[in-house]
Write an enzyme that holds these catalytic residues in place. Structure first.
Site: not given
Ligand code: XIL
Length: 331
Positions: A145, A186, A222, A250, A252
Protein backbone atom coordinates in the site's frame (compact mmCIF):
# COMPACT_ATOMS: atom_id res chain seq x y z
CA UNK A 1 4.49 -27.17 16.13
CA UNK A 2 3.59 -30.41 14.42
CA UNK A 3 0.11 -30.11 13.02
CA UNK A 4 -1.44 -33.19 11.50
CA UNK A 5 -4.90 -32.90 10.12
CA UNK A 6 -5.84 -36.33 11.44
CA UNK A 7 -4.52 -36.05 14.97
CA UNK A 8 -6.54 -33.29 16.61
CA UNK A 9 -9.93 -33.46 18.30
CA UNK A 10 -12.86 -31.27 17.28
CA UNK A 11 -15.52 -31.63 14.64
CA UNK A 12 -14.55 -32.64 11.15
CA UNK A 13 -15.19 -30.45 8.13
CA UNK A 14 -18.15 -31.61 6.04
CA UNK A 15 -17.20 -32.40 2.44
CA UNK A 16 -17.71 -29.36 0.21
CA UNK A 17 -18.66 -31.39 -2.86
CA UNK A 18 -16.97 -31.34 -6.24
CA UNK A 19 -13.26 -30.97 -6.91
CA UNK A 20 -11.10 -29.14 -4.33
CA UNK A 21 -10.01 -25.71 -5.48
CA UNK A 22 -6.35 -26.64 -5.23
CA UNK A 23 -6.78 -29.53 -7.66
CA UNK A 24 -8.47 -27.27 -10.18
CA UNK A 25 -5.77 -24.63 -9.83
CA UNK A 26 -2.96 -27.17 -10.14
CA UNK A 27 -4.47 -28.55 -13.33
CA UNK A 28 -4.40 -24.98 -14.63
CA UNK A 29 -0.76 -24.42 -13.61
CA UNK A 30 -1.75 -21.98 -10.87
CA UNK A 31 -1.85 -21.65 -7.09
CA UNK A 32 -5.00 -20.94 -5.13
CA UNK A 33 -4.52 -19.54 -1.66
CA UNK A 34 -6.15 -18.22 1.44
CA UNK A 35 -5.22 -15.96 4.31
CA UNK A 36 -4.89 -18.07 7.46
CA UNK A 37 -4.83 -17.44 11.20
CA UNK A 38 -2.41 -19.34 13.42
CA UNK A 39 -4.88 -19.55 16.33
CA UNK A 40 -7.56 -21.10 14.12
CA UNK A 41 -5.09 -23.59 12.64
CA UNK A 42 -4.11 -24.60 16.16
CA UNK A 43 -7.56 -25.11 17.67
CA UNK A 44 -10.10 -25.77 14.91
CA UNK A 45 -9.91 -29.11 13.15
CA UNK A 46 -12.48 -28.31 10.46
CA UNK A 47 -10.70 -25.04 9.64
CA UNK A 48 -7.41 -26.90 9.36
CA UNK A 49 -8.89 -29.58 7.11
CA UNK A 50 -10.30 -27.01 4.71
CA UNK A 51 -7.05 -25.06 4.52
CA UNK A 52 -5.15 -28.28 3.80
CA UNK A 53 -7.69 -29.71 1.38
CA UNK A 54 -8.69 -26.67 -0.66
CA UNK A 55 -5.63 -24.45 -0.96
CA UNK A 56 -2.09 -24.70 -2.33
CA UNK A 57 -0.86 -21.35 -0.98
CA UNK A 58 -1.32 -19.64 2.38
CA UNK A 59 -0.77 -16.07 3.57
CA UNK A 60 -0.52 -15.30 7.29
CA UNK A 61 -3.35 -12.80 7.78
CA UNK A 62 -1.51 -10.87 10.51
CA UNK A 63 1.31 -12.99 11.90
CA UNK A 64 4.09 -11.64 9.64
CA UNK A 65 3.25 -7.98 10.11
CA UNK A 66 5.84 -5.77 11.78
CA UNK A 67 3.88 -5.32 15.04
CA UNK A 68 3.64 -9.09 15.38
CA UNK A 69 7.23 -9.98 14.42
CA UNK A 70 9.06 -7.18 16.22
CA UNK A 71 6.77 -5.80 18.95
CA UNK A 72 9.72 -4.18 20.70
CA UNK A 73 12.83 -3.00 18.95
CA UNK A 74 15.27 -5.89 18.65
CA UNK A 75 12.86 -8.49 20.10
CA UNK A 76 11.63 -10.78 17.35
CA UNK A 77 8.64 -13.08 17.95
CA UNK A 78 8.36 -15.68 15.20
CA UNK A 79 6.23 -18.39 16.87
CA UNK A 80 2.80 -18.07 15.21
CA UNK A 81 4.34 -17.20 11.82
CA UNK A 82 6.62 -20.24 12.04
CA UNK A 83 3.62 -22.42 12.89
CA UNK A 84 1.86 -21.31 9.70
CA UNK A 85 4.97 -21.95 7.59
CA UNK A 86 5.37 -25.42 9.13
CA UNK A 87 1.72 -26.22 8.42
CA UNK A 88 2.14 -25.12 4.81
CA UNK A 89 5.24 -27.21 4.24
CA UNK A 90 3.54 -30.28 5.71
CA UNK A 91 0.65 -29.85 3.33
CA UNK A 92 2.53 -29.15 0.13
CA UNK A 93 1.62 -25.48 0.13
CA UNK A 94 3.65 -22.38 -0.61
CA UNK A 95 3.65 -19.30 1.60
CA UNK A 96 3.07 -15.69 0.60
CA UNK A 97 4.94 -13.58 3.13
CA UNK A 98 2.87 -10.55 4.16
CA UNK A 99 4.26 -7.95 4.71
CA UNK A 100 7.67 -6.36 5.36
CA UNK A 101 7.05 -2.60 4.98
CA UNK A 102 3.56 -1.15 5.53
CA UNK A 103 2.22 1.96 7.22
CA UNK A 104 -0.38 -0.04 9.21
CA UNK A 105 0.10 -2.51 12.04
CA UNK A 106 3.45 -0.98 12.89
CA UNK A 107 4.65 -1.45 16.46
CA UNK A 108 4.33 1.64 18.65
CA UNK A 109 8.07 2.29 18.69
CA UNK A 110 8.37 2.86 14.93
CA UNK A 111 6.42 6.01 13.98
CA UNK A 112 8.29 8.25 16.45
CA UNK A 113 11.75 7.42 15.10
CA UNK A 114 13.75 10.10 13.32
CA UNK A 115 14.98 9.61 9.76
CA UNK A 116 18.29 7.91 10.57
CA UNK A 117 16.81 5.53 13.10
CA UNK A 118 13.78 4.76 10.95
CA UNK A 119 15.96 3.87 7.96
CA UNK A 120 18.16 1.62 10.08
CA UNK A 121 15.12 0.01 11.72
CA UNK A 122 13.35 -0.61 8.40
CA UNK A 123 16.39 -2.17 6.75
CA UNK A 124 17.13 -4.26 9.85
CA UNK A 125 13.53 -5.47 10.01
CA UNK A 126 13.48 -6.44 6.33
CA UNK A 127 16.85 -8.17 6.56
CA UNK A 128 16.23 -10.10 9.78
CA UNK A 129 12.74 -11.25 8.82
CA UNK A 130 13.62 -12.25 5.26
CA UNK A 131 16.67 -14.15 6.56
CA UNK A 132 14.62 -15.92 9.20
CA UNK A 133 12.16 -17.29 6.63
CA UNK A 134 14.74 -17.69 3.86
CA UNK A 135 13.95 -20.52 1.46
CA UNK A 136 10.44 -20.97 2.85
CA UNK A 137 8.64 -18.01 1.26
CA UNK A 138 7.54 -18.18 -2.38
CA UNK A 139 6.47 -14.53 -2.64
CA UNK A 140 7.08 -11.64 -0.26
CA UNK A 141 4.87 -8.57 -0.19
CA UNK A 142 7.92 -6.39 0.41
CA UNK A 143 6.06 -3.08 0.31
CA UNK A 144 2.33 -2.87 0.92
CA UNK A 145 0.00 0.00 0.00
CA UNK A 146 2.68 2.51 -1.02
CA UNK A 147 0.27 4.58 -3.15
CA UNK A 148 -2.57 6.74 -1.83
CA UNK A 149 -6.09 6.70 -3.24
CA UNK A 150 -5.25 10.06 -4.84
CA UNK A 151 -2.43 8.41 -6.78
CA UNK A 152 0.56 9.78 -4.89
CA UNK A 153 3.36 8.06 -3.07
CA UNK A 154 2.09 7.65 0.50
CA UNK A 155 4.15 9.88 2.77
CA UNK A 156 3.64 8.65 6.29
CA UNK A 157 5.77 7.39 7.80
CA UNK A 158 8.34 6.11 5.32
CA UNK A 159 8.56 8.47 2.32
CA UNK A 160 8.22 11.51 4.56
CA UNK A 161 11.35 10.67 6.52
CA UNK A 162 13.34 8.46 4.14
CA UNK A 163 12.39 9.94 0.79
CA UNK A 164 10.82 8.00 -2.12
CA UNK A 165 13.92 5.80 -2.37
CA UNK A 166 12.79 3.75 0.63
CA UNK A 167 10.89 1.44 -1.73
CA UNK A 168 14.02 0.52 -3.70
CA UNK A 169 16.03 0.13 -0.49
CA UNK A 170 13.49 -2.30 0.94
CA UNK A 171 13.49 -4.44 -2.23
CA UNK A 172 17.29 -4.53 -2.49
CA UNK A 173 17.59 -5.55 1.14
CA UNK A 174 14.96 -8.27 0.78
CA UNK A 175 16.67 -9.68 -2.31
CA UNK A 176 20.03 -9.94 -0.54
CA UNK A 177 18.42 -11.62 2.48
CA UNK A 178 16.39 -14.22 0.51
CA UNK A 179 17.50 -14.36 -3.13
CA UNK A 180 14.97 -17.05 -4.14
CA UNK A 181 11.78 -15.37 -2.94
CA UNK A 182 9.77 -13.47 -5.56
CA UNK A 183 9.46 -9.89 -4.38
CA UNK A 184 6.09 -8.16 -4.75
CA UNK A 185 4.59 -4.74 -4.29
CA UNK A 186 0.97 -5.10 -3.17
CA UNK A 187 -1.97 -2.70 -3.07
CA UNK A 188 -5.76 -2.29 -3.04
CA UNK A 189 -7.87 -0.31 -5.48
CA UNK A 190 -5.43 -0.98 -8.33
CA UNK A 191 -7.46 -3.69 -10.07
CA UNK A 192 -8.70 -1.38 -12.81
CA UNK A 193 -6.94 1.31 -14.80
CA UNK A 194 -7.25 4.42 -12.64
CA UNK A 195 -5.03 7.14 -11.21
CA UNK A 196 -3.82 4.90 -8.40
CA UNK A 197 -2.83 2.01 -10.66
CA UNK A 198 -1.32 4.52 -13.12
CA UNK A 199 0.95 5.81 -10.33
CA UNK A 200 1.89 2.29 -9.28
CA UNK A 201 2.61 1.43 -12.90
CA UNK A 202 4.92 4.45 -13.18
CA UNK A 203 6.63 3.48 -9.93
CA UNK A 204 7.34 -0.13 -10.88
CA UNK A 205 8.38 0.85 -14.41
CA UNK A 206 10.89 3.24 -12.87
CA UNK A 207 12.10 0.62 -10.37
CA UNK A 208 12.60 -1.91 -13.18
CA UNK A 209 14.52 0.63 -15.25
CA UNK A 210 16.77 1.31 -12.28
CA UNK A 211 17.48 -2.40 -11.83
CA UNK A 212 15.62 -2.69 -8.52
CA UNK A 213 14.65 -6.34 -7.90
CA UNK A 214 10.85 -6.09 -8.13
CA UNK A 215 9.38 -9.37 -9.42
CA UNK A 216 5.67 -8.92 -9.09
CA UNK A 217 2.58 -6.88 -8.36
CA UNK A 218 -0.15 -8.05 -5.98
CA UNK A 219 -3.73 -6.92 -6.58
CA UNK A 220 -5.60 -7.20 -3.29
CA UNK A 221 -9.13 -7.30 -4.79
CA UNK A 222 -11.16 -6.19 -1.78
CA UNK A 223 -14.35 -5.48 -3.69
CA UNK A 224 -18.14 -5.42 -3.31
CA UNK A 225 -21.15 -5.91 -5.58
CA UNK A 226 -19.98 -3.06 -7.80
CA UNK A 227 -17.81 -5.85 -9.12
CA UNK A 228 -14.42 -6.26 -10.71
CA UNK A 229 -13.48 -3.20 -12.80
CA UNK A 230 -14.01 -3.68 -16.53
CA UNK A 231 -10.40 -2.74 -17.18
CA UNK A 232 -9.01 -5.47 -14.88
CA UNK A 233 -7.59 -7.70 -17.63
CA UNK A 234 -6.20 -4.78 -19.63
CA UNK A 235 -4.58 -3.51 -16.45
CA UNK A 236 -3.03 -6.91 -15.66
CA UNK A 237 -1.67 -7.04 -19.20
CA UNK A 238 0.09 -3.70 -18.98
CA UNK A 239 1.83 -4.75 -15.76
CA UNK A 240 2.74 -8.14 -17.28
CA UNK A 241 4.31 -6.31 -20.22
CA UNK A 242 6.80 -4.78 -17.78
CA UNK A 243 8.08 -8.31 -17.19
CA UNK A 244 6.32 -8.80 -13.87
CA UNK A 245 4.56 -11.70 -12.20
CA UNK A 246 1.03 -10.93 -11.08
CA UNK A 247 -1.06 -12.24 -8.22
CA UNK A 248 -4.48 -11.64 -6.79
CA UNK A 249 -3.62 -11.54 -3.12
CA UNK A 250 -6.60 -10.76 -0.85
CA UNK A 251 -9.86 -11.39 -2.69
CA UNK A 252 -13.13 -10.87 -0.86
CA UNK A 253 -16.53 -9.47 -1.84
CA UNK A 254 -18.23 -7.53 0.97
CA UNK A 255 -22.03 -7.75 1.19
CA UNK A 256 -24.56 -5.88 3.27
CA UNK A 257 -25.71 -8.19 6.04
CA UNK A 258 -27.85 -10.12 6.13
CA UNK A 259 -27.39 -10.82 2.41
CA UNK A 260 -30.31 -11.75 0.14
CA UNK A 261 -30.20 -14.85 -2.04
CA UNK A 262 -29.76 -12.55 -5.03
CA UNK A 263 -26.77 -10.85 -3.37
CA UNK A 264 -25.18 -14.21 -2.69
CA UNK A 265 -25.56 -15.19 -6.33
CA UNK A 266 -24.21 -11.82 -7.49
CA UNK A 267 -21.26 -12.29 -5.16
CA UNK A 268 -20.50 -15.58 -6.90
CA UNK A 269 -20.41 -13.76 -10.24
CA UNK A 270 -17.96 -11.17 -8.89
CA UNK A 271 -15.60 -13.83 -7.52
CA UNK A 272 -15.85 -15.74 -10.81
CA UNK A 273 -15.01 -12.58 -12.80
CA UNK A 274 -11.92 -12.06 -10.66
CA UNK A 275 -10.75 -15.65 -11.15
CA UNK A 276 -11.43 -15.58 -14.90
CA UNK A 277 -9.65 -12.24 -15.23
CA UNK A 278 -6.55 -13.69 -13.61
CA UNK A 279 -6.74 -16.80 -15.77
CA UNK A 280 -6.91 -14.64 -18.90
CA UNK A 281 -3.35 -13.49 -18.27
CA UNK A 282 -0.55 -16.09 -18.21
CA UNK A 283 1.54 -14.11 -15.71
CA UNK A 284 -1.26 -14.22 -13.11
CA UNK A 285 -0.47 -17.56 -11.54
CA UNK A 286 -1.56 -17.10 -7.95
CA UNK A 287 -5.03 -16.27 -6.64
CA UNK A 288 -5.53 -15.80 -2.90
CA UNK A 289 -8.74 -15.27 -0.95
CA UNK A 290 -8.61 -13.14 2.21
CA UNK A 291 -10.00 -15.94 4.34
CA UNK A 292 -12.50 -18.60 3.33
CA UNK A 293 -15.23 -18.52 6.00
CA UNK A 294 -17.58 -15.73 7.03
CA UNK A 295 -16.92 -16.72 10.65
CA UNK A 296 -13.31 -15.52 10.41
CA UNK A 297 -13.30 -12.59 8.00
CA UNK A 298 -11.96 -9.10 8.61
CA UNK A 299 -14.97 -7.65 6.76
CA UNK A 300 -17.40 -9.04 9.35
CA UNK A 301 -15.02 -8.02 12.11
CA UNK A 302 -14.21 -4.47 11.06
CA UNK A 303 -16.98 -3.10 8.77
CA UNK A 304 -20.27 -2.57 10.57
CA UNK A 305 -23.23 -3.52 8.37
CA UNK A 306 -21.06 -5.57 6.00
CA UNK A 307 -19.90 -9.17 6.02
CA UNK A 308 -20.58 -12.49 4.30
CA UNK A 309 -17.52 -11.68 2.16
CA UNK A 310 -16.01 -15.15 1.67
CA UNK A 311 -16.70 -18.47 -0.08
CA UNK A 312 -18.09 -20.45 2.88
CA UNK A 313 -20.68 -19.44 5.45
CA UNK A 314 -20.10 -19.23 9.20
CA UNK A 315 -20.58 -23.00 9.53
CA UNK A 316 -18.18 -23.77 6.70
CA UNK A 317 -20.92 -24.61 4.22
CA UNK A 318 -20.36 -23.65 0.57
CA UNK A 319 -22.10 -20.48 -0.58
CA UNK A 320 -22.97 -19.81 -4.24
CA UNK A 321 -19.58 -18.07 -4.36
CA UNK A 322 -17.75 -21.34 -3.70
CA UNK A 323 -19.55 -23.10 -6.57
CA UNK A 324 -18.93 -20.12 -8.85
CA UNK A 325 -15.21 -20.22 -8.08
CA UNK A 326 -15.11 -23.98 -8.66
CA UNK A 327 -16.64 -23.42 -12.08
CA UNK A 328 -14.39 -20.44 -12.88
CA UNK A 329 -11.26 -22.42 -11.95
CA UNK A 330 -12.39 -25.56 -13.77
CA UNK A 331 -11.48 -26.77 -17.26
C1 XIL B 1 -6.28 -7.01 7.80
C2 XIL B 1 -6.60 -8.27 8.61
O1 XIL B 1 -7.43 -9.09 7.85
C3 XIL B 1 -7.23 -7.92 9.93
O2 XIL B 1 -7.36 -9.08 10.75
C4 XIL B 1 -6.40 -6.87 10.65
O3 XIL B 1 -7.08 -6.46 11.81
C5 XIL B 1 -6.14 -5.67 9.77
O4 XIL B 1 -5.53 -6.10 8.55
N1 XIL B 1 -4.93 -4.99 3.30
C6 XIL B 1 -3.89 -5.80 3.73
C7 XIL B 1 -4.13 -6.77 4.84
O5 XIL B 1 -2.82 -5.80 3.13
O6 XIL B 1 -2.99 -6.98 5.62
C8 XIL B 1 -5.28 -6.34 5.72
O7 XIL B 1 -5.53 -7.38 6.66
C9 XIL B 1 -6.49 -6.00 4.90
C10 XIL B 1 -6.21 -4.88 3.95
Amino acid sequence: MAVYVESRPGSEAQPLGGPPLRELATADGRRVGTAVRADALADDLAYRQIVAGQFSSVTPENEMKWSHLQPEQGRFAYGPADDIVAFALEHGQVVRGHTLVWHNQLPGWVPGLGARDLRAAMLEHVRRVAEHFKGRIAQWDVVNEAITDAGRLRRRPFAEKLGPGYVAEAFRTARRADPRAKLFINDYGIEGINRKSDRLYALVAELKRAGVPVDGVGFQMHVNLEGVPETFVANLRRFAALGLDLAVTEADVALRVPPSEEDLRAQGRVFADAVRGCRAVPECRSFTFWGFTDSRSWISETRPGFGAATLLDERLRPKPAYRAVQRALGP
